[in-house]
Design an enzyme around this catalytic site. Structure first.
Site, short mmCIF file in Angstrom:
data_model
loop_
_atom_site.label_atom_id
_atom_site.label_comp_id
_atom_site.label_asym_id
_atom_site.label_seq_id
_atom_site.Cartn_x
_atom_site.Cartn_y
_atom_site.Cartn_z
N HIS A 46 -8.42 -8.75 2.04
CA HIS A 46 -7.60 -9.43 3.04
C HIS A 46 -8.44 -10.36 3.91
O HIS A 46 -7.99 -11.42 4.33
CB HIS A 46 -6.92 -8.42 3.96
CG HIS A 46 -5.73 -7.76 3.35
ND1 HIS A 46 -4.66 -8.48 2.87
CD2 HIS A 46 -5.43 -6.46 3.15
CE1 HIS A 46 -3.76 -7.63 2.40
NE2 HIS A 46 -4.19 -6.41 2.55
N THR A 87 0.80 -1.23 0.00
CA THR A 87 0.00 0.00 0.00
C THR A 87 0.83 1.28 0.00
O THR A 87 0.57 2.20 -0.77
CB THR A 87 -0.93 0.00 1.24
OG1 THR A 87 -1.83 -1.09 1.09
CG2 THR A 87 -1.70 1.29 1.37
N ASP A 137 -9.47 -3.27 -0.12
CA ASP A 137 -8.30 -3.95 0.43
C ASP A 137 -8.66 -4.72 1.71
O ASP A 137 -8.29 -5.88 1.87
CB ASP A 137 -7.20 -2.93 0.73
CG ASP A 137 -5.92 -3.60 1.20
OD1 ASP A 137 -5.29 -4.29 0.39
OD2 ASP A 137 -5.56 -3.42 2.37
N LYS A 143 -6.91 5.13 4.95
CA LYS A 143 -5.64 4.79 5.62
C LYS A 143 -4.76 6.03 5.67
O LYS A 143 -4.67 6.76 4.68
CB LYS A 143 -4.88 3.71 4.84
CG LYS A 143 -5.58 2.37 4.75
CD LYS A 143 -4.71 1.37 4.00
CE LYS A 143 -5.43 0.03 3.85
NZ LYS A 143 -4.65 -0.94 3.08
N ASP A 144 -4.05 6.18 6.78
CA ASP A 144 -3.15 7.33 6.89
C ASP A 144 -2.08 7.31 5.80
O ASP A 144 -1.75 8.32 5.19
CB ASP A 144 -2.53 7.42 8.29
CG ASP A 144 -1.83 6.16 8.78
OD1 ASP A 144 -1.39 5.34 7.94
OD2 ASP A 144 -1.69 5.99 10.02
N ASP A 148 -3.15 1.02 -5.72
CA ASP A 148 -1.80 0.98 -5.16
C ASP A 148 -1.09 -0.34 -5.41
O ASP A 148 0.13 -0.43 -5.34
CB ASP A 148 -1.85 1.28 -3.65
CG ASP A 148 -2.80 0.36 -2.91
OD1 ASP A 148 -3.67 -0.28 -3.54
OD2 ASP A 148 -2.68 0.28 -1.66
N HIS A 149 -1.85 -1.38 -5.70
CA HIS A 149 -1.31 -2.72 -6.00
C HIS A 149 -2.51 -3.58 -6.36
O HIS A 149 -3.66 -3.15 -6.18
CB HIS A 149 -0.58 -3.32 -4.79
CG HIS A 149 -1.39 -3.26 -3.52
ND1 HIS A 149 -2.46 -4.09 -3.28
CD2 HIS A 149 -1.32 -2.41 -2.45
CE1 HIS A 149 -3.00 -3.77 -2.11
NE2 HIS A 149 -2.34 -2.75 -1.60
N ASN A 184 5.63 -1.01 3.35
CA ASN A 184 4.81 -0.44 4.43
C ASN A 184 5.65 -0.25 5.68
O ASN A 184 5.50 0.73 6.40
CB ASN A 184 3.64 -1.37 4.76
CG ASN A 184 2.52 -1.30 3.74
OD1 ASN A 184 2.51 -0.41 2.88
ND2 ASN A 184 1.61 -2.24 3.81
ZN ZN Z 1 -3.05 -1.41 -0.38
#
Ligand code: ZN
Length: 538
Positions: free
Chosen positions: A288, A71, A284, A153-154, A329-330, A92
């Site tokens: 997961h 990410t 995401d 997400k930050d 991002d992926h 990360n």
């Molecule tokens: Zn990600």
């Protein structure tokens, strides 16, 4: 042969609408873990926001080309035009064994110099990002330009907006928070916090899946102690923040806050063009927790499509003209258990014996040394204990390399020295060798002593009891390929199956805005098919 993509690009450029004035608002959206595979699968089924943007310029099989398909690195490429090797965001988390705090891990979006912090109880900061973002370039050119980030997400918010944005809001696990100091909290943030708190405080009944998700609904057992997945419907008890985050409602909340800030700040209506960066993280978390091929992802895609459609309708009414770039991002892949049911016999979970901690313990026993000796996770960058004497350290490194290279789940191992003397790749990312993929993730100061690349279809999660059943992060195309969409009202629809990279986004949007970017400072090149991108001559 190297010339053909460039020739093709100029041949199919879209000059029809290139004369319109630059857009006043750039909306950059990252859908976390939206792989090309999931995009291809759902694109024909969606009729909301994805369908609307799908009538823009679509590169369905673009690349986050680097090896560490995570990410933080992924978000750091999107608006910097730079690979991790240049922008410094190699993972990360990485290790800095020289730091004085007891936790030697460093989180990508923290400032580890703040006393009393750790990589899990951190102070959010852009300090590790070594290059400017689009918003910073825009502010240099037009001081009145404003940059705003809203994300689940930050690290998404931080890496897409870098230093000194005007507003930056991200979900911190409980509410929307910011790392910026000194300005009053916008009313739209106060409203969004209240609305989300009220939503989470209520129990959520199970969603009713539409017929097109029915074929996905089959319960699949998960190895490693986790609960079965496949037929989930996102019901949750009152107050369950963890399940809220891994549900479609999470993206809805993020988009609602983004819309609120557009109206409150009158983005796109000022003296200079503005930037809104939006990080949509639910895909995401759903991936997961449930994998990518069950009913859960089907419900997530349909809900995101609808919420994105509502958000774009809001922008249409508010602004009329604006430009969107959407990417990820992926990528990601499904759980190995369901992949094997589908005939992918080689899909498996990683052997826990090759975690850095377990290999380190085994080597410590073999050499009669104290401690773990190795720092890292199940794959990727691995660091050898710095406190060992030079001779011991060399022996431990050699033994670790031999252990990994002999393991049947390991595809390749590259040392820091090998990567340091490998040139950055000069071909398109579909052609990159494994060491070239690892090279674009390499930073001499931050990377490990060596990097471990697992074989294709090995999921680097052995223990699923914590709730994570599938992931990304590998060098394989299921984790590297993502869509890129450029959209603006009135521009022609085209779908272009070329292996372009996310590092083209910054120079292409800059060309759309008439924003100069110094040559040589970034890795990406302006893409002439991006709507209105009058690319500088090169
Ligand atoms: Zn990600």
């Amino acid at each position: 042969m190297r010339l053909w993509p460039a020739l093709l690009l100029s041949a199919i450029a879209a000059p029809a609408a290139a004369q319109s004035p630059p857009p006043k608002l750039i909306v950059a959206i990252s859908v976390d873990q939206l792989s090309s595979d999931v995009f291809d699968e759902y694109r024909p089924l969606l009729n909301g926001g994805f369908a609307k943007l799908g009538r823009g310029t679509v590169f369905p099989h673009a690349y986050q080309g680097h090896a560490a398909s995570e990410t933080c690195p992924g978000h750091a490429t999107i608006l910097t035009g730079s690979h991790p090797a240049r922008n410094g965001i190699i993972a990360n988390n990485w290790y800095d064994l020289s730091q004085t705090r007891s936790d030697k891990s460093v989180y990508c979006a923290e400032d580890e110099r703040v006393a009393g912090t750790s990589s899990s109880t951190y102070t959010v900061s852009p300090v590790h990002l070594k290059v400017p973002t689009l918003g910073e370039y825009m502010k240099r050119q037009w001081p009145a330009s404003r940059t705003v980030a809203v994300a689940g997400k930050d690290r998404a918010a931080v890496m897409m907006t870098g230093q000194r944005p005007d507003q930056r809001w991200y979900w911190n696990g409980k509410t929307f928070a910011t790392d910026l100091k000194g300005s009053a909290t916008p009313q739209s943030v106060i409203s969004a916090r209240t609305a989300v708190a009220n939503l989470v405080a209520q129990p959520q009944v199970a969603l009713v899946p539409p017929a097109l998700c029915a074929t996905k609904a089959g319960v699949v057992p998960v190895a490693g102690g986790g609960v079965p997945v496949g037929a989930g419907r996102f019901e949750r008890a009152a107050g369950d923040l963890s399940l809220f985050r891994a549900s479609p409602a999470f993206d809805g909340a993020t988009l609602a806050l983004a819309a609120g800030l557009v109206r409150e700040m009158q983005l796109g209506k000022g003296a200079a063009p503005d930037l809104l960066a939006v990080g949509l993280s639910a895909t995401d978390y759903v991936g997961h927790r449930y994998g990518t091929e069950g009913q859960e992802m089907c419900l997530q895609m349909l809900s995101l499509d609808r919420d994105l459609g509502d958000f774009l309708t809001f922008l249409d009414r508010e602004l009329g003209d604006y430009a969107v770039v959407l990417t990820a991002d992926h990528g990601g892949k499904d759980i190995p258990e369901r992949e094997r049911l589908g005939g992918l016999a080689g899909a498996a979970r990683v052997d826990p014996a090759i975690s850095a901690s377990n290999v380190g313990k085994a080597l410590a026993a073999r050499f009669g040394l104290p401690g773990n000796l190795l720092y890292g996770s199940n794959f990727g960058d691995i660091y050898v204990d710095r406190s060992l004497a030079a001779g011991q350290r060399a022996r431990v490194l050699a033994a670790a390399l031999a252990t990994y290279r002999a393991h049947p789940q390991v595809e390749a191992v590259f040392t820091n020295e090998q990567l340091a003397r490998t040139p950055m790749p000069a071909t398109t990312p579909d052609k990159w060798t494994l060491i070239e993929r690892a090279r674009t993730s390499f930073d001499a100061k931050r990377s490990g002593d060596f990097v471990v690349l697992l074989k294709r279809d090995i999921t680097p999660i052995a223990d699923t009891k914590g709730g994570y059943v599938s992931t990304h992060g590998s060098v394989w195309d299921y984790d590297r390929r993502v869509p890129i969409i450029f959209w603006r009202p009135g521009y022609p629809a085209q779908s272009i199956d070329l292996p372009v990279q996310t590092v083209v986004i910054l120079p292409s949007v800059a060309a759309m805005l008439g924003l100069p970017i110094a040559a040589g400072g970034i890795d990406g090149q302006c893409l002439s098919q991006a709507p209105g991108a009058a690319c500088p001559a090169r």
